[in-house]
Write an enzyme that holds these catalytic residues in place. Structure first.
Site, PDB file in Angstrom:
ATOM      1  N   ALA A 159       0.858  -1.178   0.000  1.00 39.75           N
ATOM      2  CA  ALA A 159       0.000   0.000   0.000  1.00 39.75           C
ATOM      3  C   ALA A 159       0.893   1.226   0.000  1.00 39.75           C
ATOM      4  O   ALA A 159       2.052   1.157   0.407  1.00 39.75           O
ATOM      5  CB  ALA A 159      -0.869  -0.016   1.249  1.00 39.75           C
TER       6      ALA A 159
ATOM      7  N   GLY B  24       0.561  -5.136   0.870  1.00 36.40           N
ATOM      8  CA  GLY B  24      -0.579  -5.192  -0.045  1.00 36.40           C
ATOM      9  C   GLY B  24      -0.216  -5.868  -1.359  1.00 36.40           C
ATOM     10  O   GLY B  24      -1.086  -6.427  -2.029  1.00 36.40           O
TER      11      GLY B  24
ATOM     12  N   GLU C 216      -0.702  -9.366  -0.777  1.00 37.88           N
ATOM     13  CA  GLU C 216      -2.139  -9.603  -0.593  1.00 37.88           C
ATOM     14  C   GLU C 216      -2.875  -9.615  -1.937  1.00 37.88           C
ATOM     15  O   GLU C 216      -3.776 -10.428  -2.164  1.00 37.88           O
ATOM     16  CB  GLU C 216      -2.713  -8.537   0.353  1.00 37.88           C
ATOM     17  CG  GLU C 216      -2.178  -8.730   1.776  1.00 37.88           C
ATOM     18  CD  GLU C 216      -2.506  -7.575   2.697  1.00 37.88           C
ATOM     19  OE1 GLU C 216      -2.107  -6.441   2.386  1.00 37.88           O
ATOM     20  OE2 GLU C 216      -3.168  -7.808   3.720  1.00 37.88           O
TER      21      GLU C 216
END
Ligand code: CAA
Ligand code: NAI
Length: 703
Positions: free
Chosen positions: A63, A109, A112
């Site tokens: 992120a 992220g 992910e």
């Protein structure tokens, strides 16, 4: 189509290329752009499968860390993350095989996103990881739910609590990656995706369940991991809680639990502190008046003068970075001693399995021992690490001025001497700079780059670049006594000595600082570094009528020095040590010395509270830090934080001494300085910068 994700179809496979330099962080618009591209590919009759890949040097580094500061309350985070979770589920529902092609890093992220793809194919040198704990948070896009499903709870716990990335081969063995590609990654990923499409296969990570044995083992692993953690920082605890939720709740509910835990962490002071350090470390390499395009010297060959404690470690740092290095000593005996220490260090790494025997031989071969200056005309840098003696250093720099090329960088590892003096001795002051490594130099990451009066911008820029190549954290500082790290340390130690005299035993002072999060307290640290080192500096300063830190000078460390109690190396210092053991055993003799010193200074000893110990030491650091800043020896407060965290193990989750001062509140810090002045004397002078900031209602850092 968005500029952030490029779309093309190759060989009936839709290739979605994320292009958000420098690291393809999932910043504003990137999530949406991937979503749009996945939807287009899903509907594209010309594509049977989809590959998601990163442009440039990496897949996705996570992120966008800048975004977290916009989340002011846990609810802000809950609102935002609901959408993210839904997007990942939608991609996982794509009707065609969706394959992540990972090169560089898939972190946070990034991993992910990859885990919400049906399969993951990685380049040989790729790495995957959940480093969120390093930012005081936990995976926030269902990483704690999908990772244990793919790799098992124990691996997920390890990755989410230590934050260390895992290499592709290990990730494959763990079940995180499905295939490691040796050749061209995209070609391999396309072939893999086509094969899955032909077989009609799609695997959704969220559908993987835990059988009773896996669940029981996972819960046991959670308990074991919790028991091994310190109470703070909190993020690793939260990561375990979230993984436990994965084991005990359905995917959707586990994801909600993760979002709640994430939301609590992302607004915490711990997370703000760690995010502050993430950017501070990178900012520290920037120097206001050294422009980005300043020409730099590429360091291809180096030399180190002096193969003692520091010289040996510095030579190892160069060799570890693949840079050939000449190592010069006064005679063969000193050289052999230095080389033996280097070998012992490397052999220790081989024995621990951290270095292969081949890599050891290769690295060792880069270090060329010598007792002459032959070959110094071919090196791009010399690092001087001879004894801390001004005459010797001046003579050495005069030699270096003669034997090196005019463009050679001349660096000194002095810890206290004025580099401008030997800069003049070299005859080439613009080439002279301080490279202050910390002991052990092959391990410690901090590198203070000391800028002399005449050091050129190019030498500063080259030093910063080199520091990164040596895997150090370079911070540019000014040329004052002790530079930044040791100047601050003098105030830290002064307060520890005075607290001891007033009645706080060494073990209490050390315990308070360790409870605060330091790996070792001030006295334990000095027993490791050597009480003799500081004592000799004090002797030198006394000979020129100076002291290291303003205020009363405790006689206790000097008395230990006179007794030959130098610390661990002599079996006794502030503590006693049994032969072969590093266990700190309190010694009544130290209390006796403290009582004698207190009596001489007319101090009535008392019971000192833990809170006072922490407040006094932290206030001394912050007040001196403000002076260092105002005097211009540190460019910014955050540089001081980086220096103290990397140099002396200040707990990162507190953000460094200046960030911590902001957390306490500058008005409180100033009020404490004033209170101590009233109680102890005028040597507690508030730093003018601190007074001004409080008067103007300012903080060191903005939220
Ligand atoms: N967000 C914003 N900026 C980032 C970033 C991120 N995740 N990762 C790197 N950057 C920026 C750096 O600040 C730096 O910017 P400047 O050039 O302006 O200083 C630039 O990208 C290059 O980074 P590095 O200098 O660190 O480059 P490197 O090649 O040495 O290292 C890296 C690359 C290993 C990816 C390293 O940058 C890194 O570790 N990044 C952070 C990874 C991370 O923590 N990811 C998790 C984020 S949190 C998350 O993802 C939560 C979630 O669950 C959704
Ligand atoms: P040391 O005493 O372990 O090593 C110094 C070495 O220099 C000796 O081996 C000596 O033989 C050699 N030497 C002396 N004159 C020489 C010459 N003309 N040519 C080649 N070699 C010569 O000292 P240490 O601890 O390594 O310190 C070196 C420098 O690093 C000092 O300036 C010190 O202040 C600084 N420093 C030390 C730290 C520490 O923790 N020890 C930390 C940071 C800096």
């Amino acid at each position: 189509m968005s500029e952030l994700v490029h779309y093309e179809v190759r060989d009936r496979v839709a290739v979605l290329t994320i292009d958000n330099p420098p690291v393809n962080a999932l910043g504003p618009g990137v999530w949406e752009a991937i979503d749009e591209a996945v939807a287009r590919a899903s509907a594209d009759g010309a594509a049977d499968a989809i590959v998601l890949v990163g442009a440039g040097s990496t897949f996705i580094a996570g992120a966008d860390i800048n975004v977290f500061k916009l989340l002011k309350t846990p609810q802000d985070s809950m609102d935002r993350s609901a959408g993210t979770h839904a997007l990942l589920v939608r991609w996982e529902d794509a009707p065609k095989p969706l394959v992540a092609a990972i090169h560089g890093n898939a972190l946070g992220g990034g991993l992910e996103v990859a885990m919400s793809c049906h399969y993951r194919v990685a380049a040989k040198d790729a790495k995957v990881g959940q480093p969120e704990v390093n930012l005081g948070i936990i995976p926030g896009a269902a990483g704690t739910q999908r990772l244990p499903r793919l790799a098992g709870a124990a691996t997920a716990i390890a990755m989410c609590t230590d934050g260390k990335p895992v290499a592709a081969a290990k990730a494959k063995a763990a079940g995180i990656v499905d295939e490691v590609v040796d050749g061209d990654l995209l070609t391999g990923a396309i072939a893999f995706a086509k094969a899955r499409a032909a077989a009609g296969e799609r695997r959704q990570t969220r559908e993987i369940g835990f059988d009773a044995d896996a669940k029981a083992a996972g819960l046991a692993a959670c308990e074991k991991a919790r028991a091994s953690l310190r109470p703070e920082p909190r993020a690793p605890h939260a990561a375990i809680d979230a993984i436990q939720a994965a084991l005990t709740l359905p995917f959707d509910q586990g994801s909600v639990r993760e979002r709640e835990l994430f939301a609590e962490r992302v607004v915490s002071t711990e997370s703000k502190a760690l995010r502050h350090l993430f950017f501070a470390e990178r900012e520290a390499a920037r120097v206001a008046d050294v422009k980005k395009d300043t020409p730099t010297v590429e360091i291809k060959r180096a030399a180190v003068v002096g193969a003692g404690t520091m010289g040996g470690g510095i030579a190892m740092s160069y060799a570890n970075a693949g840079i050939p290095v000449l190592l010069k000593e006064v005679d063969d005996a000193a050289l052999q001693r230095g080389l033996a220490t280097i070998r012992k260090n490397y052999e220790g790494s081989v024995a621990k399995g951290r270095l292969t025997p081949e890599a050891y031989e290769r690295t060792m071969a880069l270090i060329t021992p010598t007792t002459s200056y032959d070959g110094f005309d071919a090196v791009d840098i010399v690092v001087e690490a001879v004894f801390e003696n001004m005459d010797l250093k001046q003579r050495t720099f005069a030699d270096l001025g003669r034997v090196t090329r005019p463009d050679c960088v001349l660096a000194s590892n002095t810890s206290t001497l004025d580099i401008d003096v030997f800069a003049q001795a070299s005859g080439r002051p613009a080439q002279v700079v301080g490279h202050h490594f910390f002991s052990p130099a092959n391990v410690m990451k901090l590198l203070e780059i000391v800028r002399g009066k005449e050091t050129s911008a190019s030498v500063v820029a080259s030093s910063v670049k080199l520091g990164k190549k040596l895997a150090k954290v370079p911070v540019v500082v000014g040329n004052c006594f002790g530079f930044v790290a040791n100047r601050m340390l003098a105030y830290y130690m002064r307060e520890a000595y005075l607290l001891l005299e007033e009645g706080a035993p060494v073990e209490q002072v050390d315990r308070v600082l360790m409870d605060f999060g330091l790996p070792v307290g001030p006295f334990g640290m000095q027993d490791i570094a050597g009480i003799d080192v500081g004592a000799r500096i004090r002797q030198y300063l006394a000979s020129v009528g100076q002291t290291r830190a303003e205020g009363p000078q405790s006689e206790v460390p000097d008395r230990l020095f006179e007794m030959g109690r130098y610390g661990q190396k002599t079996g006794a210092g502030w503590y006693r040590y049994e032969p072969g053991s590093r266990e700190r055993i309190p010694d009544p003799l130290v209390e006796q010395l403290a009582a004698e010193a207190a009596a001489k200074r007319g101090i009535a000893r008392r019971k000192v509270g833990d809170d006072e110990i922490l407040a006094r030491i932290a206030t001394a650091l912050a007040n001196e830090g403000a002076r260092v800043l105002e005097d211009g020896f540190a460019q910014r407060a955050s540089d001081i934080d980086v220096i103290y965290c990397y140099g002396f193990g200040f707990p990162r989750h507190r953000g460094g001494p200046m960030f911590y001062a902001d957390t306490v509140g500058l008005p409180t810090v100033l009020a404490r300085v004033r209170e101590y002045r009233a109680r102890f004397g005028d040597y507690w002078k508030p730093a003018p910068l601190l007074e001004r900031m409080v008067a103007e209602g300012r903080r060191l850092y903005q939220d």
